[in-house]
Design a protein around this motif. Sequence first.
Motif, PDB file in Angstrom:
ATOM      1  N   PHE A 520     -67.503  56.704 174.681  1.00 31.58           N
ATOM      2  CA  PHE A 520     -67.739  55.297 174.358  1.00 31.58           C
ATOM      3  C   PHE A 520     -69.147  54.867 174.781  1.00 31.58           C
ATOM      4  N   LEU A 521     -69.600  55.381 175.925  1.00 30.71           N
ATOM      5  CA  LEU A 521     -70.949  55.060 176.395  1.00 30.71           C
ATOM      6  C   LEU A 521     -71.996  55.638 175.450  1.00 30.71           C
ATOM      7  N   LEU A 522     -71.792  56.880 174.972  1.00 33.84           N
ATOM      8  CA  LEU A 522     -72.733  57.486 174.035  1.00 33.84           C
ATOM      9  C   LEU A 522     -72.804  56.678 172.741  1.00 33.84           C
ATOM     10  N   VAL A 523     -71.651  56.266 172.220  1.00 33.30           N
ATOM     11  CA  VAL A 523     -71.638  55.426 171.012  1.00 33.30           C
ATOM     12  C   VAL A 523     -72.379  54.115 171.281  1.00 33.30           C
ATOM     13  N   SER A 524     -72.175  53.544 172.467  1.00 32.69           N
ATOM     14  CA  SER A 524     -72.855  52.284 172.811  1.00 32.69           C
ATOM     15  C   SER A 524     -74.364  52.470 172.873  1.00 32.69           C
ATOM     16  N   VAL A 525     -74.827  53.592 173.433  1.00 31.92           N
ATOM     17  CA  VAL A 525     -76.263  53.868 173.505  1.00 31.92           C
ATOM     18  C   VAL A 525     -76.845  54.015 172.102  1.00 31.92           C
ATOM     19  N   ILE A 526     -76.146  54.766 171.233  1.00 26.43           N
ATOM     20  CA  ILE A 526     -76.629  54.957 169.866  1.00 26.43           C
ATOM     21  C   ILE A 526     -76.669  53.631 169.118  1.00 26.43           C
ATOM     22  N   VAL A 527     -75.622  52.818 169.272  1.00 25.89           N
ATOM     23  CA  VAL A 527     -75.588  51.509 168.605  1.00 25.89           C
ATOM     24  C   VAL A 527     -76.719  50.619 169.117  1.00 25.89           C
ATOM     25  N   THR A 528     -76.974  50.652 170.419  1.00 29.46           N
ATOM     26  CA  THR A 528     -78.062  49.841 170.985  1.00 29.46           C
ATOM     27  C   THR A 528     -79.411  50.265 170.431  1.00 29.46           C
ATOM     28  N   LEU A 529     -79.666  51.578 170.381  1.00 28.53           N
ATOM     29  CA  LEU A 529     -80.926  52.063 169.819  1.00 28.53           C
ATOM     30  C   LEU A 529     -81.060  51.678 168.349  1.00 28.53           C
ATOM     31  N   ASN A 530     -79.963  51.814 167.608  1.00 21.73           N
ATOM     32  CA  ASN A 530     -80.006  51.471 166.177  1.00 21.73           C
ATOM     33  C   ASN A 530     -80.207  49.982 165.956  1.00 21.73           C
ATOM     34  N   LEU A 531     -79.518  49.152 166.740  1.00 23.27           N
ATOM     35  CA  LEU A 531     -79.686  47.704 166.589  1.00 23.27           C
ATOM     36  C   LEU A 531     -81.117  47.274 166.901  1.00 23.27           C
ATOM     37  N   THR A 532     -81.713  47.924 167.912  1.00 17.23           N
ATOM     38  CA  THR A 532     -83.116  47.624 168.224  1.00 17.23           C
ATOM     39  C   THR A 532     -84.016  47.966 167.049  1.00 17.23           C
ATOM     40  N   ALA A 533     -83.810  49.161 166.479  1.00 18.58           N
ATOM     41  CA  ALA A 533     -84.620  49.567 165.325  1.00 18.58           C
ATOM     42  C   ALA A 533     -84.353  48.676 164.112  1.00 18.58           C
ATOM     43  N   ILE A 534     -83.093  48.285 163.904  1.00 17.41           N
ATOM     44  CA  ILE A 534     -82.772  47.391 162.781  1.00 17.41           C
ATOM     45  C   ILE A 534     -83.446  46.040 162.952  1.00 17.41           C
ATOM     46  N   GLY A 535     -83.467  45.534 164.185  1.00 17.04           N
ATOM     47  CA  GLY A 535     -84.154  44.273 164.441  1.00 17.04           C
ATOM     48  C   GLY A 535     -85.640  44.360 164.125  1.00 17.04           C
TER      49      GLY A 535
END
Length: 549
Positions: A520-535
């Motif tokens: 779950f932490l790995l998925v959260s890290v990937i989602v955080t990195l992706n959301l930053t790039a999407i922003g």
Amino acid sequence: MNKWFKSGSPWIWMTAGAVSISLISVIGLLLLIAWRGLVYFWPSNIYEFSLELNKTPVTVIGEVYDREEVPTSRLQGVGTDISGFQGNIIERFLIKTGNREYVDLDFRWILATDIKSKTAHADLVKIERNKNGNFYGYIEGVIENGKTIKDKSKYEALESVIDRAVELSDEMMDIQNGEIGSINYKLEELRLEERSYELKGKLTAEIIAELNAERKTLQADYLVLEKQLMALRADSQRDTVLVKDMRGEVVSIPVYQVLDAQFPNDMNVFEKAIQFIVQIGKFISEDPREANTEGGVFPAIFGTVFMVLLMAIIVTPFGVIAAIYLHEYAAKNAITKIVRISVINLAGVPSIVYGVFGLGFFVYMLGGNIDALFYPEAQPSPTFGTPGVIWSALTLAILTLPVVIVSTEEGLSRIPTALRQGSLALGATKAETLWRIVIPMASPAIMTGLILAVARAAGEVAPLMLVGVVKMAPTLPLDGNFPFVHLDRKFMHLGFHIYDVGFQSPNVEAARPLVYATAFLLVSVIVTLNLTAIGIRNHLREKYKSLEH
């Protein structure tokens, strides 16, 4: 009905249904991982079970980790005595008993038919230790500075001595990993410097005397710090806590081994919620212990993010330059088509192949030559000729390069030709047109490629096992020693941590919830990195939107 099919409505509904099913599946999977992982941090009640095994009374103290219903035929097949039970299904409980020094396993199954009574006393304690796992029992007393405390104030004394021991432990870790680690690093640099002078034939008596003087200064500082460390270590061993375990015996536990003591049976929901948040914070910020089955995953989080950012810095310029050449400069002939087809096919190559390539080319060939040219004094110990974070980042950069190239080319192809022609008509060169018009307008597509690259790279494990990731890295690739960023060091990774805990752990039951929590932490890290790039992509899209008109 025929008109309805011809109108295309069925395909719209089928598409919407497929998308809905996919979203429900993904969200359901994430919720399952989150539930199975986060429940690990919730303070569970501790029970004292009174059992009767072979007509012998037995007491078991621990937490209920799992429960299941088992057919009686299955139990009879393994020789379990259930002669007094008439049903077809028996419920059994998985109990975490801890106390590894005194029991064979810190997990055990007990049958519901063997339980005579189950109580959750308010004074049952769970002691978290830095080795040998948890300890369960009743606090009998606290020996604080040679004075035994057994009255009601023993709980206040317990909290006080644990806080003191944790502070001393943190101070010792700061000295050991900070100042002493820096001295050891400088001593190793002096050794390599002396070896370098020796290989060049420039090692004179003056240089030897200068190096020895620096060594003596560092060794004198080391002795002072060592005395401080030994004094702190002796001071931390001052106190002891007395605990009565499930055998009925009083055990002395040195407080310097204790990290925390909890009374979950005496907590209300609000106190448990606070403790839940604290435990998640510890999991994120602390180092792993006990073969990765205890403690936190901070080095793995840092290694994952650091490696992905380094990969992004490497792959972005190469991918963009390659895409610009293929789209803007390369001739439209058979060779260009073959190159494009090859780039697309590279995206389908198994990741382990990239790992073998990275090990052979980057580590052994490139790293070995770098060591021979620039670090001969360190031989035969390799510096860059061994797996490390830089080779991992380069390997994943090659793995994700096709994604960035294809995405950037698609972005370049969507830019109207009239914009290029208008820029050239106004007197701009082709390079200026690319730099000021084309690349800014294609930047959202470049960010899309980077998002896809980060999403894939962050979850890759197979190639990293060959080019840099390890089970336990003693130091981070970033510290206070010059040059501060050490790209030659091995690192920990969340994906490999999941594999190691799930399949290589000596304690399977203890590792199971950590697998879900780390996933779950790995998925959260990937989602955080992706959301930053999407922003960032959305910001660039709005910024250069006017150029499209």
